[in-house]
Design an enzyme around this catalytic site. Structure first.
Site, mmCIF file in Angstrom:
data_model
loop_
_atom_site.group_PDB
_atom_site.id
_atom_site.type_symbol
_atom_site.label_atom_id
_atom_site.label_comp_id
_atom_site.label_asym_id
_atom_site.label_seq_id
_atom_site.Cartn_x
_atom_site.Cartn_y
_atom_site.Cartn_z
ATOM 1 N N CYS A 8 21.141 15.084 85.003
ATOM 2 C CA CYS A 8 20.620 13.872 84.362
ATOM 3 C C CYS A 8 19.184 13.643 84.810
ATOM 4 O O CYS A 8 18.784 12.517 85.111
ATOM 5 C CB CYS A 8 21.505 12.660 84.664
ATOM 6 S SG CYS A 8 21.665 12.248 86.408
ATOM 7 N N ALA A 68 33.280 14.327 89.958
ATOM 8 C CA ALA A 68 33.336 12.865 90.048
ATOM 9 C C ALA A 68 32.171 12.246 89.277
ATOM 10 O O ALA A 68 31.081 12.828 89.211
ATOM 11 C CB ALA A 68 33.297 12.425 91.498
ATOM 12 N N PRO A 69 32.412 11.074 88.680
ATOM 13 C CA PRO A 69 33.638 10.264 88.709
ATOM 14 C C PRO A 69 34.718 10.675 87.711
ATOM 15 O O PRO A 69 35.803 10.138 87.741
ATOM 16 C CB PRO A 69 33.125 8.857 88.387
ATOM 17 C CG PRO A 69 31.926 9.101 87.518
ATOM 18 C CD PRO A 69 31.281 10.350 88.045
ATOM 19 N N GLY A 70 34.401 11.610 86.801
ATOM 20 C CA GLY A 70 35.465 12.116 85.946
ATOM 21 C C GLY A 70 35.200 12.097 84.453
ATOM 22 O O GLY A 70 36.097 12.388 83.667
ATOM 23 N N GLY A 71 33.983 11.769 84.035
ATOM 24 C CA GLY A 71 33.686 11.708 82.608
ATOM 25 C C GLY A 71 33.816 13.052 81.926
ATOM 26 O O GLY A 71 34.547 13.206 80.939
ATOM 27 N N LYS A 72 33.117 14.055 82.440
ATOM 28 C CA LYS A 72 33.193 15.378 81.837
ATOM 29 C C LYS A 72 34.575 15.985 82.015
ATOM 30 O O LYS A 72 35.102 16.661 81.122
ATOM 31 C CB LYS A 72 32.102 16.276 82.413
ATOM 32 C CG LYS A 72 30.690 15.867 81.972
ATOM 33 C CD LYS A 72 29.633 16.764 82.565
ATOM 34 C CE LYS A 72 28.243 16.441 81.999
ATOM 35 N NZ LYS A 72 27.762 15.100 82.365
ATOM 36 N N ASP A 131 27.918 20.162 86.708
ATOM 37 C CA ASP A 131 27.120 18.940 86.525
ATOM 38 C C ASP A 131 26.444 18.683 87.866
ATOM 39 O O ASP A 131 26.948 17.938 88.701
ATOM 40 C CB ASP A 131 28.027 17.788 86.103
ATOM 41 C CG ASP A 131 27.235 16.565 85.669
ATOM 42 O OD1 ASP A 131 26.124 16.741 85.147
ATOM 43 O OD2 ASP A 131 27.723 15.441 85.852
ATOM 44 N N ARG A 184 34.345 10.102 96.629
ATOM 45 C CA ARG A 184 34.195 10.284 95.182
ATOM 46 C C ARG A 184 35.370 11.052 94.591
ATOM 47 O O ARG A 184 35.732 10.845 93.433
ATOM 48 C CB ARG A 184 32.876 11.002 94.886
ATOM 49 C CG ARG A 184 31.664 10.096 95.044
ATOM 50 C CD ARG A 184 30.354 10.868 94.982
ATOM 51 N NE ARG A 184 30.212 11.635 93.748
ATOM 52 C CZ ARG A 184 29.780 11.150 92.588
ATOM 53 N NH1 ARG A 184 29.461 9.863 92.500
ATOM 54 N NH2 ARG A 184 29.662 11.920 91.527
ATOM 55 N N GLU A 202 35.604 17.815 93.557
ATOM 56 C CA GLU A 202 34.518 16.969 94.044
ATOM 57 C C GLU A 202 34.392 17.164 95.551
ATOM 58 O O GLU A 202 35.372 17.044 96.288
ATOM 59 C CB GLU A 202 34.772 15.502 93.722
ATOM 60 C CG GLU A 202 33.776 14.532 94.335
ATOM 61 C CD GLU A 202 32.320 14.843 93.989
ATOM 62 O OE1 GLU A 202 31.482 14.793 94.915
ATOM 63 O OE2 GLU A 202 32.034 15.148 92.815
#
Length: 481
Positions: A238, A121-125, A185, A145, A140
Site C-alpha cells: 500500500c 493479518a488482519p484478514g481482508g485478502k 502483502d 495480529r 501472520e
C-alpha cells in the site's frame, strides 16, 4: 509549498519524489488528498444470498469496485455504517479498502489450488482467497495480529483455512515447492495510508523505506522457496515507492531469472482508481525442465540501488520510469527442490471429509516443525459430562455456529428485528416475553442449545431456558456500548 493546499502535512521528500514520478498527473494526485478516504466492502459469497446482496446494494447505494466481478463495492462512510450492522457480525461481508481488493483478483485462484497468504493479518485478502481456493494457509508473523486474523476467519465462517503464526523462513522449511499460489502483502512504508491515517504520515521516513525494501526482499526469497513449479506469486503493497514496488520485483526476477518471470504490475493511485492506493505485481514460476527465455527488456539494478531508500527518493532521475504495465520479463527453469510433501495429497479433494483430512495433515506437519497453529478449519465443540448427570452432552463451538450452509442444530432463533440482534451481540440474554410479535422466529425445545440468526444468517449460540435465550456469545466478541 504545494502541501499548503491540502489538509494533510505531507513530507517534502515524498512530495518531491511523487512529482518526479507522476509529472503531469501530480496535480491530480495532490488534489485527491482533499477528498474523503474511500470506504469499501466485499461480500462473502459463501454466505450471502443474492436477494440480501441486492437489498444492501440498493439501501446503502453501493457502487462496484472495478475489476472485482460483483464482489467489491464502495460505500459512503458518512451516510452508512456497515460495520455497525448485524450483517457484519454474521460474516456476510468484509470491510476493506477498495484498491486492496485487486491483488487477489490477479492471482487466478481456482478451487483446486493450495494457497498461502504469507502476511495475512488482519484478514481482508485471506477472506477473499478462502472463497476461491481449495485450501488456504493464512499466516501472520506478529502474534497479536495473528489473533485478529483468526477471529476474522472465524466470523466469515470459512472451513478451508489454517491460521498460523510463523516467520516466513519457518514456513519455507516445512513447505518447499508446495503452494500453487502465494500472496505476499508485504510490510511497506504505507504511503497509501496517508489520506486516512495521519499516523502513517508521522511514521514515514527515508530510513523506514530503506528498512522495508530489505525486509520485502527477505520475504520474497522465502516465498519463492514455497512456490510449486508453474505457480504464481502476487506481491502487493500500500505504498507508491517504486523501489518497494516495481523495482523490487524487477530486481528479484533478474536474480531468479531461471525460476520466475514478472508478468504484470500496476500502481493504483487514489486519483485514478477508487481507494487509497495499492501496488500489485504478478510473478509466475517456470515449469520444471523449461529453459526458455523470452526476448524481453531486462531491467536490473545494483544491490546499492535496491537497498538505498535515499536513492529511491532522490527525485525525477531515479523515478523516471513510468510504465505501469510490464512486458514479459524472463522465464526459465525451476530449481530442483527436495520433496518433503509425502503424506499430503498432491491432488486435493475438497469434499468435507477429504478437506478435514488434508487440514489435519497440514496441522500435524506444522506442529512437527514448531509452527504455532491458531485455527485449523472449523474448531469443533466438546463433549461434556455434567456434574450431576452421567449423560454426555455435546456443546458446539462458536466457529461451528458461524459456518454457513450446514445446519448443525435443529433449534434456532431467527432475530428478524435489528434491535434484538444488536442486543444479543452486546451479550444480553433475551426474554421471549419481551420480544415483540413478528420480531423473531423460534424453533427450539426447552433446555436445548440453539443457533441465533439474524435474517437467516448466523450470529452465535444460545440456550433456551425458562423462556429466556441465554446468551452464549464469547465475551471477547461482544459489542461494547
Amino acid at each position: 509549498m504545494t502541501e499548503d493546499r491540502i489538509k494533510i502535512k505531507l513530507p517534502e521528500e515524498f512530495l518531491s519524489a511523487m512529482e518526479g514520478l507522476l509529472s503531469e498527473e501530480f496535480e491530480d494526485f495532490l488534489e485527491s488528498y482533499e477528498d474523503k478516504p474511500k470506504k469499501g466492502l466485499f461480500f462473502n459469497l459463501k454466505k450471502a444470498r443474492p436477494e440480501t446482496m441486492a437489498k444492501l446494494i440498493d439501501e446503502w447505494k453501493l457502487e462496484p469496485v472495478p475489476g472485482t466481478e460483483g464482489w467489491g463495492y464502495i460505500y459512503d462512510g458518512e451516510a452508512v455504517r456497515p460495520g455497525k450492522s448485524p450483517y457484519h457480525d454474521s460474516g456476510l461481508y468484509y470491510i476493506q479498502e477498495p484498491s486492496a481488493m485487486i491483488p487477489v483478483m490477479k492471482a487466478d485462484i481456482g478451487p483446486g489450488d493450495r494457497v498461502l497468504d504469507l502476511c495475512a493479518a488482519p484478514g481482508g485478502k485471506a477472506s477473499q482467497i478462502a472463497q476461491l481456493a481449495g485450501l488456504l494457509v493464512a499466516n501472520e508473523f506478529i502474534p497479536k495480529r495473528s489473533k485478529i486474523l483468526s477471529s476474522n476467519i472465524e466470523r466469515m465462517g470459512y472451513d478451508n483455512v489454517i491460521v498460523c503464526n510463523a516467520a516466513p523462513s519457518e514456513l519455507s522449511e516445512a513447505f518447499p515447492a508446495y503452494f500453487d499460489k502465494i500472496i505476499v502483502d508485504a510490510p511497506c512504508s504505507g504511503e497509501g495510508m496517508f489520506r486516512k491515517d495521519e499516523t502513517a504520515v508521522a511514521e514515514w521516513s527515508i530510513d523506514n523505506v530503506d528498512r522495508c525494501i530489505k525486509r520485502q526482499r527477505e520475504i520474497l526469497e522465502e516465498a519463492l522457496k514455497m512456490l510449486k513449479p508453474g505457480g504464481r506469486i502476487v506481491y502487493s503493497t500500500c505504498t507508491f515507492e517504486p523501489y518497494e514496488n516495481k523495482w523490487q520485483l524487477r530486481r528479484f526476477c533478474d536474480i531468479h531469472a531461471d525460476e520466475l518471470s514478472l508478468k504484470e504490475f500496476e500502481t493504483l493511485y487514489p486519483h485514478s482508481f477508487p481507494g487509497e492506493g495499492q501496488f500489485y505485481g504478478v510473478m509466475e514460476g517456470s515449469m520444471a525442465g523449461e529453459s526458455q527465455i523470452h526476448g524481453a527488456m531486462r531491467v536490473s539494478m545494483s544491490d546499492e540501488e535496491a537497498a538505498s531508500g535515499a536513492e529511491a527518493l532522490s527525485g525525477p532521475e531515479a523515478l523516471d520510469v513510468k510504465d505501469d504495465l510490464c512486458v514479459p520479463y524472463a522465464q526459465g527453469t525451476q530449481k530442483d527442490i527436495a520433496d518433503k510433501n509425502d503424506g499430503i495429497d498432491s491432488e486435493l479433494c475438497f469434499d468435507e471429509k477429504e478437506l478435514k483430512r488434508n487440514l489435519n495433515e497440514l496441522k500435524q506437519r506444522m506442529k512437527a516443525s514448531g509452527i504455532h497453529v491458531l485455527r485449523c478449519g472449523i474448531e469443533e465443540g466438546q463433549s461434556i459430562v455434567g456434574k450431576y448427570r452421567a449423560k454426555e452432552r455435546y456443546e458446539h463451538s462458536h466457529a461451528e455456529a458461524m459456518k454457513g450452509g450446514i445446519p448443525l442444530l435443529e433449534g434456532y432463533a431467527d432475530l428478524i428485528d435489528e434491535g434484538l440482534a444488536l442486543r444479543y451481540l452486546s451479550g444480553e440474554s433475551l426474554r421471549l416475553s419481551d420480544m415483540p410479535e413478528g420480531s423473531h422466529k423460534l424453533c427450539a425445545k426447552e433446555g436445548e442449545e440453539l443457533r441465533v440468526l439474524y435474517d437467516g444468517y448466523p450470529l452465535g449460540l444460545a440456550k433456551l431456558s425458562g423462556g429466556v435465550l441465554k446468551n452464549k456469545l464469547p465475551k471477547g466478541l461482544r459489542r461494547l456500548g
